[in-house]
Design an enzyme around this catalytic site. Sequence first.
Site, mmCIF file in Angstrom:
data_model
loop_
_atom_site.group_PDB
_atom_site.id
_atom_site.type_symbol
_atom_site.label_atom_id
_atom_site.label_comp_id
_atom_site.label_asym_id
_atom_site.label_seq_id
_atom_site.Cartn_x
_atom_site.Cartn_y
_atom_site.Cartn_z
ATOM 1 N N ASP A 12 19.926 150.371 47.085
ATOM 2 C CA ASP A 12 20.920 151.278 46.109
ATOM 3 C C ASP A 12 20.849 151.072 44.715
ATOM 4 O O ASP A 12 20.322 150.059 44.381
ATOM 5 C CB ASP A 12 22.281 150.950 46.603
ATOM 6 C CG ASP A 12 23.413 151.978 46.684
ATOM 7 O OD1 ASP A 12 24.006 152.475 47.602
ATOM 8 O OD2 ASP A 12 23.730 152.260 45.290
ATOM 9 N N ASP A 68 16.102 153.069 41.869
ATOM 10 C CA ASP A 68 16.283 154.427 42.261
ATOM 11 C C ASP A 68 15.271 155.036 43.080
ATOM 12 O O ASP A 68 14.086 154.886 42.977
ATOM 13 C CB ASP A 68 15.991 155.105 40.824
ATOM 14 C CG ASP A 68 16.326 156.593 40.508
ATOM 15 O OD1 ASP A 68 16.300 157.285 41.809
ATOM 16 O OD2 ASP A 68 16.521 157.074 39.615
ATOM 17 N N VAL A 69 15.726 155.604 44.227
ATOM 18 C CA VAL A 69 15.056 156.303 45.294
ATOM 19 C C VAL A 69 13.898 157.307 44.756
ATOM 20 O O VAL A 69 13.082 157.569 45.411
ATOM 21 C CB VAL A 69 15.878 156.807 46.398
ATOM 22 C CG1 VAL A 69 16.417 155.809 47.071
ATOM 23 C CG2 VAL A 69 16.761 157.964 45.831
ATOM 24 N N CYS A 77 20.173 157.825 52.745
ATOM 25 C CA CYS A 77 21.593 158.513 52.838
ATOM 26 C C CYS A 77 21.729 158.583 51.272
ATOM 27 O O CYS A 77 22.859 158.970 50.628
ATOM 28 C CB CYS A 77 22.561 157.585 53.220
ATOM 29 S SG CYS A 77 22.801 157.643 54.842
ATOM 30 N N TYR A 112 23.045 171.244 44.315
ATOM 31 C CA TYR A 112 23.456 170.518 45.551
ATOM 32 C C TYR A 112 22.876 171.209 46.832
ATOM 33 O O TYR A 112 22.052 170.549 47.847
ATOM 34 C CB TYR A 112 25.138 170.192 45.699
ATOM 35 C CG TYR A 112 25.146 169.296 46.821
ATOM 36 C CD1 TYR A 112 24.815 167.829 46.842
ATOM 37 C CD2 TYR A 112 25.954 169.640 47.825
ATOM 38 C CE1 TYR A 112 25.225 167.005 47.875
ATOM 39 C CE2 TYR A 112 26.059 168.865 48.961
ATOM 40 C CZ TYR A 112 25.888 167.330 48.767
ATOM 41 O OH TYR A 112 26.156 166.365 49.868
ATOM 42 N N SER A 139 23.202 168.112 54.332
ATOM 43 C CA SER A 139 24.782 168.752 54.276
ATOM 44 C C SER A 139 25.102 170.055 54.898
ATOM 45 O O SER A 139 23.875 170.888 54.888
ATOM 46 C CB SER A 139 25.344 168.646 52.853
ATOM 47 O OG SER A 139 26.448 169.123 52.637
ATOM 48 N N PHE A 185 33.196 164.138 55.505
ATOM 49 C CA PHE A 185 33.451 162.942 55.946
ATOM 50 C C PHE A 185 34.084 161.963 54.789
ATOM 51 O O PHE A 185 34.054 162.292 53.590
ATOM 52 C CB PHE A 185 32.129 161.937 56.050
ATOM 53 C CG PHE A 185 31.494 162.315 57.432
ATOM 54 C CD1 PHE A 185 30.857 163.576 57.649
ATOM 55 C CD2 PHE A 185 31.514 161.352 58.613
ATOM 56 C CE1 PHE A 185 30.409 163.932 58.848
ATOM 57 C CE2 PHE A 185 31.025 161.861 59.823
ATOM 58 C CZ PHE A 185 30.496 162.837 60.129
ATOM 59 N N SER A 243 27.054 152.095 50.099
ATOM 60 C CA SER A 243 28.313 152.861 50.181
ATOM 61 C C SER A 243 28.161 154.016 51.500
ATOM 62 O O SER A 243 27.468 154.299 51.752
ATOM 63 C CB SER A 243 28.748 153.561 48.838
ATOM 64 O OG SER A 243 29.747 154.364 48.851
ATOM 65 N N THR A 264 34.282 159.314 52.775
ATOM 66 C CA THR A 264 33.600 158.225 52.212
ATOM 67 C C THR A 264 34.271 158.081 50.870
ATOM 68 O O THR A 264 35.101 159.044 50.566
ATOM 69 C CB THR A 264 32.118 158.581 51.837
ATOM 70 O OG1 THR A 264 32.118 159.921 51.030
ATOM 71 C CG2 THR A 264 31.403 158.854 53.303
HETATM 72 N N1 LIG Z 1 30.583 162.244 52.531
HETATM 73 C C1 LIG Z 1 30.409 163.558 52.865
HETATM 74 O O1 LIG Z 1 31.337 164.425 53.207
HETATM 75 C C2 LIG Z 1 29.189 163.986 52.889
HETATM 76 C C3 LIG Z 1 28.901 165.277 53.469
HETATM 77 C C4 LIG Z 1 27.775 165.943 53.420
HETATM 78 C C5 LIG Z 1 26.391 165.223 52.923
HETATM 79 N N2 LIG Z 1 26.568 164.015 52.307
HETATM 80 C C6 LIG Z 1 25.479 163.177 52.122
HETATM 81 O O2 LIG Z 1 25.387 161.945 52.619
HETATM 82 C C7 LIG Z 1 24.670 161.135 51.530
HETATM 83 C C8 LIG Z 1 25.871 160.031 51.636
HETATM 84 O O3 LIG Z 1 27.100 160.352 50.975
HETATM 85 P P1 LIG Z 1 28.108 159.227 50.856
HETATM 86 O O4 LIG Z 1 29.355 160.227 50.934
HETATM 87 O O5 LIG Z 1 28.130 158.185 51.591
HETATM 88 O O6 LIG Z 1 28.303 159.083 49.381
HETATM 89 P P2 LIG Z 1 28.521 157.771 48.668
HETATM 90 O O7 LIG Z 1 28.546 157.978 47.088
HETATM 91 O O8 LIG Z 1 29.424 156.785 49.264
HETATM 92 O O9 LIG Z 1 27.170 156.762 48.753
HETATM 93 C C9 LIG Z 1 25.925 157.232 48.253
HETATM 94 C C10 LIG Z 1 25.243 155.999 47.751
HETATM 95 O O10 LIG Z 1 23.794 156.436 47.198
HETATM 96 C C11 LIG Z 1 23.589 155.509 45.927
HETATM 97 N N3 LIG Z 1 22.779 156.189 45.104
HETATM 98 C C12 LIG Z 1 23.007 157.411 44.614
HETATM 99 N N4 LIG Z 1 21.735 157.762 43.830
HETATM 100 C C13 LIG Z 1 20.889 156.887 44.105
HETATM 101 C C14 LIG Z 1 19.370 156.825 43.590
HETATM 102 N N5 LIG Z 1 19.053 157.586 42.707
HETATM 103 N N6 LIG Z 1 18.950 155.694 44.300
HETATM 104 C C15 LIG Z 1 19.248 154.973 44.848
HETATM 105 N N7 LIG Z 1 20.806 154.866 45.519
HETATM 106 C C16 LIG Z 1 21.250 155.998 45.059
HETATM 107 C C17 LIG Z 1 25.092 155.432 45.309
HETATM 108 O O11 LIG Z 1 24.801 154.199 44.373
HETATM 109 C C18 LIG Z 1 25.981 155.085 46.567
HETATM 110 O O12 LIG Z 1 25.856 153.779 46.993
HETATM 111 C C19 LIG Z 1 24.659 162.029 50.393
HETATM 112 O O13 LIG Z 1 23.242 162.342 50.312
HETATM 113 C C20 LIG Z 1 25.456 163.089 50.543
HETATM 114 O O14 LIG Z 1 25.107 164.137 49.958
HETATM 115 C C21 LIG Z 1 27.765 163.348 52.180
#
Ligand SMILES: NC(=O)c1ccc[n+]([C@@H]2O[C@H](COP(=O)([O-])OP(=O)(O)OC[C@H]3O[C@@H](n4cnc5c(N)ncnc54)[C@H](O)[C@@H]3O)[C@@H](O)[C@H]2O)c1
Length: 252
Positions: free
Chosen positions: A36, A57-58, A84, A158, A145, A191, A15, A193
């Site tokens: 994932d 799970d990571v 990610c 967080y 982040s 972002f 994702s 997403t």
């Molecule tokens: N989107 C933003 O604006 C933003 C901003 C700052 C930081 N981030 C960080 O970027 C990263 C990606 O975010 P995103 O917006 O793409 O989120 P998202 O929810 O679209 O994708 C995250 C993915 O991680 C997977 N996931 C969650 N926990 C997991 C685990 N324990 N083991 C394996 N997979 C797991 C989920 O199934 C999901 O597919 C995250 O770490 C988030 O904190 C995102």
Amino acid sequence: MQLQDVSVLITGGGSGLGAATARAMAAKGAKVAVLDMNKDNAEAVAAEIGGVACVGDVSEEAPVQEAIAKAEAAHGVIRVLVNCAGIGAAAKTVGKNGALPLDQFSRVIKVNLIGSFNCIRLVAERMQSAPPIGEERGVVISTASVAAFDGQVGQAAYSASKGGIVGMTLPVARDLASLNIRVMTIAPGLFLTPLLKGLPEEAQKSLGAQVPHPARLGDPSEYAMLAVHIVENPMLNGETIRLDGAIRMAPR
Ligand SMILES: NC(=O)c1ccc[n+]([C@@H]2O[C@H](COP(=O)([O-])OP(=O)(O)OC[C@H]3O[C@@H](n4cnc5c(N)ncnc54)[C@H](O)[C@@H]3O)[C@@H](O)[C@H]2O)c1
């Protein structure tokens, strides 16, 4: 390091930012494995880019070891790891129902911080056995982040998890320098997403308008562009790069 024919593992690749990075690295000729928790999404992204899907799970050792073995069997020793996978949870330190339950705080630290370190240590252990490609053996990119620096109300867990990722970037880069492995972190701002796509369009616009320039939400492809550049630029090491259009988050 050039991405052509290189074995890549992307956690959270089903994702958002991880999926965009999987597509961008595959377009550069990399052989990509996606890890994932969400099986359907991992399989969909892997199928789209001709990669391999791993589910788990990571923050647990066994599923990450299984994913590494699967990626290695299909594509060779992993040379690029992109962390990610992550979760967010908004809750105040003391809220309407009293003190924030410790298990909620711990869960976010476990997935975001410990999960990232877990993948780094296990992938780096395998990278060290591989011959160098030119002057390097591998590259690790984690995702923090802007909340690591300007955490908002309700972001104690967080922000702590992301601050931990920023804090470990230099020492892990120093630990792995003798193995010729670089370690970098990207700290994204806002972002577009699935998380933010769930908000009404007005709310998305208003969030985007808070970004000084460009005054919009980031596109996941822009995160992926930086991840590709980090892999390709051998002097980037031990640093966190904010990718945020100059936003500094307000308290709420
Ligand atoms: N989107 C933003 O604006 C933003 C901003 C700052 C930081 N981030 C960080 O970027 C990263 C990606 O975010 P995103 O917006 O793409 O989120 P998202 O929810 O679209 O994708 C995250 C993915 O991680 C997977 N996931 C969650 N926990 C997991 C685990 N324990 N083991 C394996 N997979 C797991 C989920 O199934 C999901 O597919 C995250 O770490 C988030 O904190 C995102």
